[in-house]
Design a protein around this motif. Structure first.
Motif, short mmCIF file in Angstrom:
data_model
loop_
_atom_site.label_atom_id
_atom_site.label_comp_id
_atom_site.label_asym_id
_atom_site.label_seq_id
_atom_site.Cartn_x
_atom_site.Cartn_y
_atom_site.Cartn_z
N THR A 37 0.86 -1.17 0.00
CA THR A 37 0.00 0.00 0.00
C THR A 37 0.89 1.23 0.00
O THR A 37 1.68 1.42 0.93
CB THR A 37 -0.92 0.01 1.23
N ILE A 39 1.21 5.51 -0.45
CA ILE A 39 0.41 6.71 -0.19
C ILE A 39 0.81 7.80 -1.18
O ILE A 39 1.99 8.10 -1.35
CB ILE A 39 0.62 7.19 1.25
N ASN A 44 -3.73 12.55 -1.40
CA ASN A 44 -4.08 12.18 -0.03
C ASN A 44 -4.88 10.88 0.02
O ASN A 44 -5.92 10.79 0.67
CB ASN A 44 -4.87 13.29 0.67
N GLN A 45 -4.39 9.86 -0.71
CA GLN A 45 -5.06 8.57 -0.76
C GLN A 45 -4.03 7.45 -0.73
O GLN A 45 -2.87 7.66 -1.07
CB GLN A 45 -5.87 8.43 -2.05
N ARG A 46 -4.51 6.28 -0.34
CA ARG A 46 -3.67 5.08 -0.36
C ARG A 46 -4.04 4.25 -1.57
O ARG A 46 -5.21 4.17 -1.94
CB ARG A 46 -3.91 4.24 0.88
N TYR A 47 -3.02 3.61 -2.16
CA TYR A 47 -3.24 2.74 -3.31
C TYR A 47 -2.54 1.42 -3.08
O TYR A 47 -1.38 1.38 -2.69
CB TYR A 47 -2.71 3.40 -4.60
#
Length: 98
Positions: A37, A39, A44-47
């Motif tokens: 995961t 960032i 401002n998101q997790r992938y």
């Protein structure tokens, strides 16, 4: 699910096992893929990505997911990573303009 790194495009290679008697049999060299995961600072998101261990080290070396994607060429990225790259580029352009 294919055995391909989503960031670098590193995939399975083929070659030979060579015995002491010089007998050759086909084998596969698999990339060291990890489910990680990462960032994105700009979004401002997790992938969650399937990335090789070498690519993970490169992401850290370049200063994070955003810097890695902006520096990478589009033809080696997966479709998902290309979309992410475009979103990050758009967001950073908006932030620079404002």
């Amino acid at each position: 699910m294919s055995r391909v790194c989503e960031l670098t495009g590193k995939a399975v290679l083929t070659g030979n096992n060579v015995s002491h008697a010089n007998n050759k049999t086909k084998r596969r060299f698999l990339p060291n893929l990890c489910q990680v995961t990462l960032i994105s600072d700009a979004l401002n998101q997790r992938y969650r990505l399937r990335v090789s261990a070498a690519a993970l080290r490169t992401v850290e070396h370049r200063g994070g997911l955003d810097a890695f994607l902006l520096k990478a060429s589009e033809n080696e990225l997966s479709m998902r990573a290309r979309l992410l790259r475009r979103q990050i580029a758009k967001k950073t352009a908006e932030a620079a303009a404002a």
